[in-house]
Design a protein around this motif. Structure first.
Motif, mmCIF file in Angstrom:
data_model
loop_
_atom_site.group_PDB
_atom_site.id
_atom_site.type_symbol
_atom_site.label_atom_id
_atom_site.label_comp_id
_atom_site.label_asym_id
_atom_site.label_seq_id
_atom_site.Cartn_x
_atom_site.Cartn_y
_atom_site.Cartn_z
ATOM 1 N N ASP A 87 -38.383 17.153 -9.292
ATOM 2 C CA ASP A 87 -38.169 17.023 -7.854
ATOM 3 C C ASP A 87 -36.894 16.233 -7.613
ATOM 4 O O ASP A 87 -36.606 15.271 -8.338
ATOM 5 N N ASP A 88 -36.104 16.631 -6.615
ATOM 6 C CA ASP A 88 -34.904 15.866 -6.290
ATOM 7 C C ASP A 88 -35.339 14.487 -5.800
ATOM 8 O O ASP A 88 -35.976 14.359 -4.755
ATOM 9 N N PRO A 89 -34.982 13.413 -6.538
ATOM 10 C CA PRO A 89 -35.478 12.082 -6.176
ATOM 11 C C PRO A 89 -34.737 11.429 -5.015
ATOM 12 O O PRO A 89 -35.188 10.398 -4.510
ATOM 13 N N PHE A 90 -33.608 12.007 -4.599
ATOM 14 C CA PHE A 90 -32.860 11.404 -3.492
ATOM 15 C C PHE A 90 -33.561 11.721 -2.180
ATOM 16 O O PHE A 90 -33.925 12.872 -1.917
ATOM 17 N N PHE A 91 -33.771 10.710 -1.361
ATOM 18 C CA PHE A 91 -34.423 10.912 -0.060
ATOM 19 C C PHE A 91 -33.490 10.416 1.034
ATOM 20 O O PHE A 91 -33.003 9.296 1.003
ATOM 21 N N LEU A 92 -33.220 11.285 1.998
ATOM 22 C CA LEU A 92 -32.308 10.954 3.094
ATOM 23 C C LEU A 92 -32.314 12.082 4.100
ATOM 24 O O LEU A 92 -32.800 13.183 3.830
ATOM 25 N N ASP A 93 -31.761 11.797 5.279
ATOM 26 C CA ASP A 93 -31.573 12.827 6.300
ATOM 27 C C ASP A 93 -30.109 13.256 6.265
ATOM 28 O O ASP A 93 -29.219 12.505 6.649
ATOM 29 N N LEU A 94 -29.866 14.460 5.782
ATOM 30 C CA LEU A 94 -28.498 14.959 5.610
ATOM 31 C C LEU A 94 -27.925 15.616 6.869
ATOM 32 O O LEU A 94 -26.795 16.093 6.836
ATOM 33 N N ARG A 95 -28.683 15.636 7.946
ATOM 34 C CA ARG A 95 -28.181 16.319 9.145
ATOM 35 C C ARG A 95 -27.158 15.469 9.902
ATOM 36 O O ARG A 95 -26.805 15.765 11.038
ATOM 37 N N VAL A 96 -26.647 14.479 9.227
ATOM 38 C CA VAL A 96 -25.623 13.615 9.789
ATOM 39 C C VAL A 96 -24.353 14.381 10.144
ATOM 40 O O VAL A 96 -23.580 13.971 11.000
ATOM 41 N N PHE A 97 -24.131 15.517 9.470
ATOM 42 C CA PHE A 97 -22.872 16.226 9.663
ATOM 43 C C PHE A 97 -22.812 16.966 10.988
ATOM 44 O O PHE A 97 -21.764 17.499 11.357
ATOM 45 N N ASP A 98 -23.916 17.015 11.708
ATOM 46 C CA ASP A 98 -23.889 17.527 13.085
ATOM 47 C C ASP A 98 -23.447 16.378 13.990
ATOM 48 O O ASP A 98 -24.205 15.855 14.800
ATOM 49 N N LEU A 99 -22.186 15.967 13.812
ATOM 50 C CA LEU A 99 -21.576 14.862 14.578
ATOM 51 C C LEU A 99 -22.499 13.653 14.653
ATOM 52 O O LEU A 99 -22.847 13.155 15.721
#
Length: 512
Positions: free
Chosen positions: A212-224
């Motif tokens: 499982d990808d162990p990194f946890f974060l919200d990557l939708r930051v790129f929507d400004l």
């Protein structure tokens, strides 16, 4: 050792959940000059132009920490191939055969690797006359039904001023844990994983396989920056995706310069063989998300063809970071004064008195004090919360590096107290308590069952003995290859015929 702490860990309110994912690694990165034209690529989760089309060579994350159940050892985890969809067959996700996957260790602070552990992989196919990854339920790594397998070697390169001093075969022909195809194919995946954990001479242990990808974060930051109004914050974007992991557990005395100098720097690279047969570095990763949010587009590909000892070439990316200016423009949170020497001191040198080696040359890599014992109770904010066994003293799987990095880049260490974050505080899959520690990969058969089914049908009851692995006994006058090919083609033709007939019948009904 006195804990290094800002003395501030607060409760986050919605108003302060600003731009969390954007800042991960935003403290540490500097670019670097390209080694040669055409050599560059990128690392992390698809953040640079060239590597986004080359996932097998794309580093996603590196971790280095005191092994919680073996405190006299250090565990290094390096991941590749971002956003693996668990059901992504029929080829699934092998390591590349034309790549060198390297783990670098700098044990004297000079920004040069003194030790390199090099992983190289080979693919083995039992029967290339079938499209199947496995031809029946797989119960072990040597199961004849596991049609496509991989093995790997590890070479230990000992260097002095980047010149090879000694090369040692550290592991030979070790089995890789396969992709987790699904419950019918791999009913006990945990058993397969355990078989892929291999002990090496001298007290080391290695693992390679899917996780499982162990990194946890919200990557939708790129929507400004989360929609510009925090409407897109708090979802673990990597939930449900897998990666390919390499994990290596090493006795501390193997990687330390000495007991008196226990601090090591760690990063990973990928070299890919080019058309002329030479290996060229195409990916590099140490601190998390460096290339994603610190380096501008013009530097991203160059950074990943570079080496840490050249990191001063783009120091301005750290001392005058873009991220705080964006946060100020969108959310009116004042950016700390520049130049940001606090970021240089902590993230390019290590924390003084904790993980900064003597005579350190500023460079981007994870730095770990191997004499630091595992925490009895881990705190996700690591050193910021007084837990010296956590990030940025190495990086544990459970460290919330995104929140830590964001708080520091917004001035936590220079008096601007804050509790910023992305509202994703832990991974969706539990980490293991023993090596290799990474979570079990999500199964390709995830999700609800088809309507009207119970999930109790055995795959052998449906396929019978038609799909036999290469070398199994033939049937009648046919050899194995012919039988499998005929079975596959007949099945496909029958499926196509029935499907075409149904579509024709539905079309006729609509016509009337």
């Amino acid at each position: 050792m006195t804990p290094f702490t800002s003395g501030f860990v607060g409760r986050r309110s919605l108003a302060t959940l600003v731009c969390g994912a954007l800042a991960t690694g935003g403290l540490a990165a500097v670019g670097a000059t390209a080694l040669e034209p055409g050599a560059a690529s990128a690392s992390s989760h698809r953040e640079a132009p060239l590597i986004s089309g080359q996932p097998q060579y794309d580093n996603t994350d590196v971790y280095a920490f005191a092994s919680p159940d073996k405190p006299d050892t250090t565990t290094i985890v390096a991941n590749w191939i971002p956003f693996e969809e668990p059901a992504g067959g029929p080829n699934f996700f092998p390591f590349a055969e034309d790549a060198q996957y390297d783990l670098h260790i700098d044990n004297n602070g000079d920004a040069q690797g003194e030790l390199v552990f090099r992983y190289t992989f080979k693919t083995h196919v039992k029967n290339d006359k079938t499209f199947l990854y496995n031809t029946g339920p797989v119960e072990s790594l040597d199961d004849p039904d596991l049609n496509i397998t991989q093995t790997y070697d590890i070479d230990l390169l000992q260097l002095k001023d980047q010149h090879l001093v000694k090369k040692t075969k550290y592991a030979d022909d070790v089995a890789v844990a396969p992709s987790n195809v699904g419950k019918a194919s791999m009913p006990d995946y945990a058993k397969l994983r355990s078989q892929a954990v291999h002990e090496l001479p001298g007290g080391a242990t290695t693992f390679a396989g899917q996780a499982d990808d162990p990194f946890f974060l919200d990557l939708r930051v790129f929507d400004l920056l989360y929609g510009g109004n925090l409407s897109e914050v708090g979802n673990d974007t990597l939930k449900g995706y897998n990666v390919n992991s390499v994990a290596l557990q090493l006795p501390n005395d193997v990687i330390q310069e000495s007991a008196d100098q226990p601090i090591v720097g760690i990063w990973s690279t990928t070299q890919r063989k080019n058309a002329s047969g030479h290996f060229r570095q195409v990916s590099r990763l140490g601190m998390p998300l460096v290339n994603e949010v610190v380096n501008p587009i013009k530097d991203k590909d160059k950074f990943n063809a570079s080496a840490p000892w050249n990191d001063g070439d783009f120091l301005k990316n750290v001392t005058e970071p873009e991220l705080p200016k964006l946060i100020e423009a969108i959310y009116k949170i004042k950016a700390p004064d520049e130049p940001r020497n606090d970021l240089v001191d902590v993230f390019l040198k290590g924390v003084e008195g904790l993980n900064q080696p003597p005579n350190v040359r500023p460079s981007e890599m994870l730095r770990l004090n191997t004499s630091t014992k595992p925490a009895a109770e881990e705190k996700r904010l690591g050193v910021l919360d007084g837990d010296n066994a956590g990030f940025p003293n190495g990086r544990r799987l459970g460290d919330d590096v995104l929140d830590i990095a964001l708080q520091v880049v917004e001035g936590e260490l220079v008096g601007a107290k804050n509790d910023l974050g992305d509202a994703v505080d832990k991974n969706d899959v539990k980490f293991e308590k023993t090596f290799p520690y990474v979570g079990q990969p999500t199964s390709g058969s995830r999700g609800p069952l088809a309507k009207g089914t119970t999930g109790t049908n055995d795959v052998r009851n449906q396929l019978g003995d038609a799909l036999q692995p290469a070398g199994a006994a033939g049937t009648g006058g046919m050899d194995d290859t012919t039988l499998i090919a005929v079975s596959a083609v007949s099945g496909a033709a029958g499926f196509l015929l029935v499907g075409t007939g149904l579509l024709w019948w539905r079309g006729r009904r609509r016509a009337y």
